[in-house]
Design a protein around this motif. Structure first.
Motif, mmCIF file in Angstrom:
data_model
loop_
_atom_site.group_PDB
_atom_site.id
_atom_site.type_symbol
_atom_site.label_atom_id
_atom_site.label_comp_id
_atom_site.label_asym_id
_atom_site.label_seq_id
_atom_site.Cartn_x
_atom_site.Cartn_y
_atom_site.Cartn_z
ATOM 1 N N TYR A 54 1.883 -21.845 17.235
ATOM 2 C CA TYR A 54 0.419 -21.946 17.145
ATOM 3 C C TYR A 54 -0.243 -21.294 18.373
ATOM 4 N N GLU A 55 0.351 -21.474 19.540
ATOM 5 C CA GLU A 55 -0.180 -20.818 20.746
ATOM 6 C C GLU A 55 -0.139 -19.304 20.614
ATOM 7 N N ARG A 56 0.949 -18.782 20.039
ATOM 8 C CA ARG A 56 1.070 -17.335 19.863
ATOM 9 C C ARG A 56 0.042 -16.832 18.857
ATOM 10 N N ARG A 57 -0.250 -17.619 17.830
ATOM 11 C CA ARG A 57 -1.264 -17.223 16.842
ATOM 12 C C ARG A 57 -2.643 -17.168 17.488
ATOM 13 N N LEU A 58 -2.964 -18.195 18.259
ATOM 14 C CA LEU A 58 -4.259 -18.186 18.954
ATOM 15 C C LEU A 58 -4.355 -17.025 19.941
ATOM 16 N N ALA A 59 -3.272 -16.750 20.638
ATOM 17 C CA ALA A 59 -3.274 -15.641 21.596
ATOM 18 C C ALA A 59 -3.479 -14.306 20.895
ATOM 19 N N ALA A 60 -2.891 -14.143 19.698
ATOM 20 C CA ALA A 60 -3.084 -12.894 18.954
ATOM 21 C C ALA A 60 -4.530 -12.721 18.522
ATOM 22 N N GLN A 61 -5.259 -13.840 18.331
ATOM 23 C CA GLN A 61 -6.668 -13.773 17.955
ATOM 24 C C GLN A 61 -7.598 -13.734 19.167
ATOM 25 N N GLY A 62 -7.029 -13.748 20.324
ATOM 26 C CA GLY A 62 -7.847 -13.742 21.538
ATOM 27 C C GLY A 62 -8.445 -15.088 21.851
ATOM 28 N N ASP A 63 -7.811 -16.145 21.406
ATOM 29 C CA ASP A 63 -8.341 -17.492 21.604
ATOM 30 C C ASP A 63 -7.325 -18.322 22.383
ATOM 31 N N HIS A 64 -7.763 -19.518 22.762
ATOM 32 C CA HIS A 64 -6.890 -20.397 23.529
ATOM 33 C C HIS A 64 -7.307 -21.837 23.258
ATOM 34 N N SER A 65 -6.303 -22.740 23.156
ATOM 35 C CA SER A 65 -6.557 -24.161 22.907
ATOM 36 C C SER A 65 -5.815 -24.968 23.960
#
Length: 284
Positions: A54-65
């Motif tokens: 999930y972190e890698r998916r957010l990083a690919a979208q330019g986001d962070h949680s």
């Protein structure tokens, strides 16, 4: 370039997951059935892998949680804690198990490094532009240093030439002063000598009897200034009136004041402008 950071992270994650699963199965398999221990191990690895994905998916979208990141680090710390607890309770070779207990934390750190690399990665075109700018700056700095060195060398050469020329002038002046000093001493000795005075007396007596020859040394150095000639005494008012009237009536018709003043000074007379105008008014 991307493989240089992602491949070590993937390899470290796989090793730590396999090691965590094996330790959980061996450690808990003594107290509970091995399928239960296997489920616990897979739960730890699965939770870690899910948060990582999930972190890698957010990083690919330019986001962070932040919560997802905290949960992922919790799973990593849990896996490391399981390894450390197993090493402390193991009867044989606990040092070897402690030596590999840091693998889950290392895997999370490698993924953090990979994320930082992705956020700061540039395209080849941008990297080429940066290299060109830095190369241009280096070239300009090198040219500026070369120009400063050349100017410094030129200035040093000029100062050396000026110093040598000044030294030559000083030597010539010193030599000239020494020569003049010797010549002056020779003239003074010749002037003050008895034989010289006797010779001059014998030469001048037949021409001018009773006169003893005496001659002065030539002037060496600055000469005394010639005193200024004294100005002629100023004319009295009556004399000034007479001169003005004479010049005014020297022609017919009578001259104007400007013409009279020009002829007055041309004839050599001197008077201030105020006195000359006063005399003109009295005459007219």
């Amino acid at each position: 370039m991307r493989a240089k950071t992602v491949l070590p992270a993937v390899a470290m994650t796989a090793v730590s997951m396999v090691l965590t699963l094996a330790v959980v199965v061996m450690w808990l398999g003594r107290a509970v059935p091995w399928p239960v221990a296997l489920v616990v191990g897979l739960g730890i690895d699965g939770g870690w892998l899910a948060t990582l994905a999930y972190e890698r998916r957010l990083a690919a979208q330019g986001d962070h949680s932040t919560p997802v990141t905290v949960v992922g680090w919790c799973f990593g710390l849990l896996a490391a804690g399981v390894l450390i607890a197993h090493a402390l309770t193991a009867g044989s070779s606990p040092g070897a198990w402690l030596a590999v207990a840091w693998l889950p934390i290392a895997a999370k750190a490698l993924w953090l490094v990979h994320g930082l690399w992705e956020r700061t990665a540039l395209t080849p075109a941008a990297l080429g532009a940066i290299r060109g700018i830095r190369q241009e700056a280096r070239d300009e700095a090198a040219v500026a240093r070369a120009r400063l060195r050349a100017e410094a060398s030129t200035e040093e050469t000029r100062l050396t030439a000026v110093t040598e020329a000044g030294a030559r002038v000083a030597r010539v002046q010193a030599k000239t002063a020494q020569t003049l000093s010797r010549a002056w001493s020779t003239l003074e000795c010749a002037r003050d000598g008895e034989d010289t005075g006797r010779a001059l007396t014998s030469v001048t007596r037949p021409v001018t009897p009773g006169v003893t020859a005496h001659w002065n040394l030539p002037v060496w150095g600055r000469s005394e200034p010639v005193p200024a000639l004294e100005s002629a005494p100023a004319l009295s008012d009556d004399a000034l009136d007479a001169v003005v009237d004479q010049i005014r009536h020297s022609e017919d018709p009578a001259l104007s004041y400007r013409e009279m003043a020009a002829r007055f000074r041309a004839t050599g007379h001197a008077a201030s402008e105020v006195r000359l105008r006063a005399a003109w008014k009295r005459v007219v």
